[in-house]
Design a protein around this motif. Structure first.
Motif, PDB file in Angstrom:
ATOM      1  N   ALA A 243       0.811  -1.066  -0.040  1.00 20.16           N
ATOM      2  CA  ALA A 243       0.032   0.229   0.075  1.00 20.16           C
ATOM      3  C   ALA A 243       0.893   1.245   0.013  1.00 20.16           C
ATOM      4  CB  ALA A 243      -0.932  -0.073   1.166  1.00 20.16           C
ATOM      5  N   ALA A 244       1.817   1.093   0.716  1.00 15.61           N
ATOM      6  CA  ALA A 244       2.777   2.418   0.956  1.00 15.61           C
ATOM      7  C   ALA A 244       3.414   2.588  -0.282  1.00 15.61           C
ATOM      8  CB  ALA A 244       3.789   2.315   1.855  1.00 15.61           C
ATOM      9  N   HIS A 245       3.690   1.833  -1.280  1.00 16.84           N
ATOM     10  CA  HIS A 245       4.629   1.790  -2.491  1.00 16.84           C
ATOM     11  C   HIS A 245       3.731   2.252  -3.427  1.00 16.84           C
ATOM     12  CE1 HIS A 245       6.309   0.142  -6.400  1.00 16.84           C
ATOM     13  NE2 HIS A 245       7.454   0.570  -5.805  1.00 16.84           N
ATOM     14  N   ALA A 246       2.376   2.124  -3.215  1.00 11.33           N
ATOM     15  CA  ALA A 246       1.385   2.769  -4.205  1.00 11.33           C
ATOM     16  C   ALA A 246       0.781   4.023  -3.573  1.00 11.33           C
ATOM     17  CB  ALA A 246       0.253   1.786  -4.317  1.00 11.33           C
ATOM     18  N   GLY A 247       1.407   4.593  -2.663  1.00 12.35           N
ATOM     19  CA  GLY A 247       0.824   6.004  -2.134  1.00 12.35           C
ATOM     20  C   GLY A 247      -0.161   5.888  -1.208  1.00 12.35           C
ATOM     21  N   TRP A 248      -0.440   4.930  -0.529  1.00 17.01           N
ATOM     22  CA  TRP A 248      -1.385   4.890   0.375  1.00 17.01           C
ATOM     23  C   TRP A 248      -0.975   4.438   1.756  1.00 17.01           C
ATOM     24  CZ3 TRP A 248      -6.589   5.590  -0.543  1.00 17.01           C
ATOM     25  CH2 TRP A 248      -7.066   5.640  -1.759  1.00 17.01           C
ATOM     26  N   HIS A 249      -1.775   4.850   2.821  1.00 18.94           N
ATOM     27  CA  HIS A 249      -1.206   4.435   4.255  1.00 18.94           C
ATOM     28  C   HIS A 249      -2.135   3.414   4.557  1.00 18.94           C
ATOM     29  CE1 HIS A 249       0.266   4.677   8.436  1.00 18.94           C
ATOM     30  NE2 HIS A 249      -1.041   4.813   8.839  1.00 18.94           N
ATOM     31  N   ALA A 250      -1.814   2.494   5.216  1.00 21.76           N
ATOM     32  CA  ALA A 250      -2.534   1.169   6.056  1.00 21.76           C
ATOM     33  C   ALA A 250      -2.891   1.676   7.460  1.00 21.76           C
ATOM     34  CB  ALA A 250      -1.947  -0.123   5.789  1.00 21.76           C
ATOM     35  N   ARG A 251      -3.935   2.030   7.737  1.00 18.98           N
ATOM     36  CA  ARG A 251      -4.140   2.407   9.119  1.00 18.98           C
ATOM     37  C   ARG A 251      -4.800   0.913   9.905  1.00 18.98           C
ATOM     38  NH1 ARG A 251      -8.418   6.691   9.599  1.00 18.98           N
ATOM     39  NH2 ARG A 251      -6.874   7.937   8.950  1.00 18.98           N
ATOM     40  N   ILE A 252      -3.859   0.153  10.758  1.00 20.91           N
ATOM     41  CA  ILE A 252      -4.427  -1.027  11.207  1.00 20.91           C
ATOM     42  C   ILE A 252      -4.857  -0.847  12.885  1.00 20.91           C
ATOM     43  CG2 ILE A 252      -3.385  -3.181  11.730  1.00 20.91           C
ATOM     44  CD1 ILE A 252      -1.196  -2.713   9.453  1.00 20.91           C
ATOM     45  N   ARG A 253      -6.038  -1.588  12.831  1.00 26.06           N
ATOM     46  CA  ARG A 253      -6.389  -2.008  14.197  1.00 26.06           C
ATOM     47  C   ARG A 253      -6.387  -3.371  14.485  1.00 26.06           C
ATOM     48  NH1 ARG A 253     -11.757  -2.572  15.924  1.00 26.06           N
ATOM     49  NH2 ARG A 253     -12.432  -2.083  13.933  1.00 26.06           N
ATOM     50  N   LEU A 254      -5.446  -3.762  15.556  1.00 23.75           N
ATOM     51  CA  LEU A 254      -5.253  -5.022  15.913  1.00 23.75           C
ATOM     52  C   LEU A 254      -6.361  -5.397  16.919  1.00 23.75           C
ATOM     53  CD1 LEU A 254      -1.524  -5.443  16.471  1.00 23.75           C
ATOM     54  CD2 LEU A 254      -2.768  -5.834  14.322  1.00 23.75           C
ATOM     55  N   VAL A 255      -7.136  -6.479  16.410  1.00 30.27           N
ATOM     56  CA  VAL A 255      -8.379  -6.836  16.975  1.00 30.27           C
ATOM     57  C   VAL A 255      -8.686  -8.128  17.585  1.00 30.27           C
ATOM     58  CG1 VAL A 255      -9.823  -4.892  16.147  1.00 30.27           C
ATOM     59  CG2 VAL A 255      -9.749  -6.865  14.957  1.00 30.27           C
ATOM     60  N   PRO A 256      -7.466  -8.850  18.092  1.00 25.54           N
ATOM     61  CA  PRO A 256      -7.667 -10.293  18.517  1.00 25.54           C
ATOM     62  C   PRO A 256      -8.816 -10.157  19.889  1.00 25.54           C
ATOM     63  CG  PRO A 256      -5.589  -9.871  18.349  1.00 25.54           C
ATOM     64  CD  PRO A 256      -6.146  -8.436  18.041  1.00 25.54           C
ATOM     65  N   ASP A 257      -9.853 -10.815  19.716  1.00 24.05           N
ATOM     66  CA  ASP A 257     -10.919 -10.826  20.704  1.00 24.05           C
ATOM     67  C   ASP A 257     -11.403 -12.294  21.002  1.00 24.05           C
ATOM     68  OD1 ASP A 257     -13.380 -10.480  22.090  1.00 24.05           O
ATOM     69  OD2 ASP A 257     -13.914  -8.701  21.015  1.00 24.05           O
ATOM     70  N   ALA A 258     -11.502 -12.573  22.202  1.00 21.41           N
ATOM     71  CA  ALA A 258     -11.990 -13.984  22.709  1.00 21.41           C
ATOM     72  C   ALA A 258     -13.305 -14.108  22.169  1.00 21.41           C
ATOM     73  CB  ALA A 258     -12.044 -13.891  24.138  1.00 21.41           C
ATOM     74  N   ALA A 259     -14.213 -13.036  21.993  1.00 21.06           N
ATOM     75  CA  ALA A 259     -15.503 -13.336  21.408  1.00 21.06           C
ATOM     76  C   ALA A 259     -15.279 -13.604  19.900  1.00 21.06           C
ATOM     77  CB  ALA A 259     -16.313 -12.042  21.524  1.00 21.06           C
ATOM     78  N   GLU A 260     -14.573 -13.408  18.935  1.00 22.23           N
ATOM     79  CA  GLU A 260     -14.339 -13.289  17.692  1.00 22.23           C
ATOM     80  C   GLU A 260     -12.933 -13.922  17.373  1.00 22.23           C
ATOM     81  OE1 GLU A 260     -15.906 -11.750  13.488  1.00 22.23           O
ATOM     82  OE2 GLU A 260     -15.981 -10.328  15.246  1.00 22.23           O
ATOM     83  N   PRO A 261     -12.168 -14.977  17.991  1.00 21.33           N
ATOM     84  CA  PRO A 261     -10.982 -15.297  17.931  1.00 21.33           C
ATOM     85  C   PRO A 261     -10.462 -15.505  16.609  1.00 21.33           C
ATOM     86  CG  PRO A 261     -12.054 -17.230  18.235  1.00 21.33           C
ATOM     87  CD  PRO A 261     -13.279 -16.180  18.457  1.00 21.33           C
ATOM     88  N   GLU A 262     -11.245 -15.522  15.448  1.00 27.38           N
ATOM     89  CA  GLU A 262     -10.578 -15.619  14.164  1.00 27.38           C
ATOM     90  C   GLU A 262     -10.411 -14.238  13.417  1.00 27.38           C
ATOM     91  OE1 GLU A 262     -13.262 -18.289  11.928  1.00 27.38           O
ATOM     92  OE2 GLU A 262     -12.819 -19.931  13.288  1.00 27.38           O
ATOM     93  N   THR A 263     -10.892 -13.238  13.956  1.00 29.42           N
ATOM     94  CA  THR A 263     -10.424 -11.814  13.211  1.00 29.42           C
ATOM     95  C   THR A 263      -9.305 -11.346  14.083  1.00 29.42           C
ATOM     96  OG1 THR A 263     -12.839 -11.371  12.917  1.00 29.42           O
ATOM     97  CG2 THR A 263     -11.448  -9.399  13.089  1.00 29.42           C
ATOM     98  N   LEU A 264      -8.168 -10.846  13.118  1.00 26.94           N
ATOM     99  CA  LEU A 264      -7.172 -10.513  13.562  1.00 26.94           C
ATOM    100  C   LEU A 264      -6.738  -9.100  13.703  1.00 26.94           C
ATOM    101  CD1 LEU A 264      -5.004 -13.326  12.372  1.00 26.94           C
ATOM    102  CD2 LEU A 264      -6.081 -13.149  14.588  1.00 26.94           C
ATOM    103  N   ALA A 265      -7.110  -8.460  12.415  1.00 22.37           N
ATOM    104  CA  ALA A 265      -6.896  -7.143  12.254  1.00 22.37           C
ATOM    105  C   ALA A 265      -7.885  -6.581  11.336  1.00 22.37           C
ATOM    106  CB  ALA A 265      -5.382  -7.036  11.751  1.00 22.37           C
TER     107      ALA A 265
END
Length: 328
Positions: free
Chosen positions: A82-104
């Motif tokens: 994304a950075a190489h293409a001129g974008w910034h990746a805004r990341i929210r890490l979301v490991p949650d016991a209620a939804e363990p398969e979702t990581l970010a």
């Protein structure tokens, strides 16, 4: 008179995002299991990273720590693309016991005065396609100190620590790897799991030769099965080894460690170094804690890395993007 409607927020098109995911899945993962799934929610402008539950390893990675490292590495490649293409990746890490398969959850914005660029990341883009795990012997040639310092800085930029082993520390690390090999030999379930994933994800030409002599900790993923044309080789006597670790040991820390690991590997690739990963000792809790240098500020070892100068390693196959990306 009513105020003019705000200008629409720019979002990357599906074609661009698909190409970034193609770069993301070039990341390394334990036995090349490629344990990631992506879901693009166009209405929300989000890309969700999830673990693939069908690619877990209950015997050798029971808490999915190694899986998180691989997904973190894919997340870092996404940032680079994304950075190489001129974008910034805004990341929210979301490991949650209620939804363990979702990581970010990732959103993409154009960098401006308020949203700083992902410093030093875009320049790593050429290394994504060139980085391959090497199971070949390296030359007995010391890696220059400025390069080692740069690799330490790459880990530090992601909130991790990379400690290079001195002579006696390297011997201790090798003893732990040999002990892990011995424990693995006496675990039929672990051997079967490794054999399954290695046979699916690592082609014969990427296995490298069997070690005839030398001290490099290179895992033999052939699992004792005969491989046509595979020979033996003498590996380096004084391998350049480093332990990557984090201060804490939560699921978020594992994802950060994966990003740090990939940043280090891409930096090393641009610097002309060959690299390999070894997770054997960290797969056994009783050995993992012994990997840490007691004089280091590192709290929790996450991966053992090996650096040096060797032949170009072959690529290993990747799942097609159509298999790992869903666009809603």
């Amino acid at each position: 008179m009513s105020a003019p409607a705000p200008a629409p927020v720019p979002v990357p098109d599906v074609e661009s995002l698909t190409s970034w995911v193609a770069d993301a899945v070039a990341a390394p993962s334990m036995h090349n299991a490629q344990p990631w799934l992506f879901r693009h929610r166009r209405s929300a402008g989000e890309l969700v990273l999830r673990m693939d539950p069908g690619r877990t390893m209950p015997e050798t990675d029971p808490d999915s720590r190694g899986l998180h490292l691989g997904c973190g590495a894919a997340l870092f490649n996404l940032r680079v693309a994304a950075a190489h293409a001129g974008w910034h990746a805004r990341i929210r890490l979301v490991p949650d016991a209620a939804e363990p398969e979702t990581l970010a959850v990732v959103t993409f914005v154009r960098p401006d005065g308020e949203e700083a660029e992902d410093t030093g990341v875009a320049e790593l883009r050429p290394a994504i396609g060139r980085r391959h795990t090497s199971r070949e012997p390296f030359r007995d040639e010391a890696v220059a100190q400025p390069l080692l310092d740069g690799l330490r800085g790459a880990a530090r930029a992601e909130g991790a620590r990379l400690d290079f082993a001195g002579d006696w520390q390297a011997l201790d690390l090798l003893d732990l790897v040999w002990e892990a090999e011995h424990m693995e030999e006496h675990s039929p379930a672990a051997r079967a799991e490794i054999a399954r994933w290695a046979s699916e994800g690592i082609p014969p030409d990427a296995l490298g030769p069997r070690r005839y002599d030398g001290r490099a900790p290179v895992r033999d993923l052939a699992g004792g099965r005969p491989v046509e044309g595979r020979g033996t080789a003498v590996f380096e006597r004084a391998p350049c080894l480093a332990v990557l670790g984090t201060r804490e040991d939560s699921r978020e820390d594992w994802l950060r460690a994966g990003q740090a690991m990939e940043r280090v590997l891409l930096r090393a690739t641009l610097d002309g170094l060959s690299t390999s990963l070894n997770s054997q000792a960290v797969e056994w809790p009783e050995l993992r804690r012994l990997l840490r240098d007691p004089l280091s500020g590192m709290g929790h070892p996450q991966m053992l890395l090996r650096f040096g100068y060797g032949p170009e390693a072959p690529a290993t196959p990747r799942r097609p993007v159509s298999e790992v990306l869903v666009v809603e």
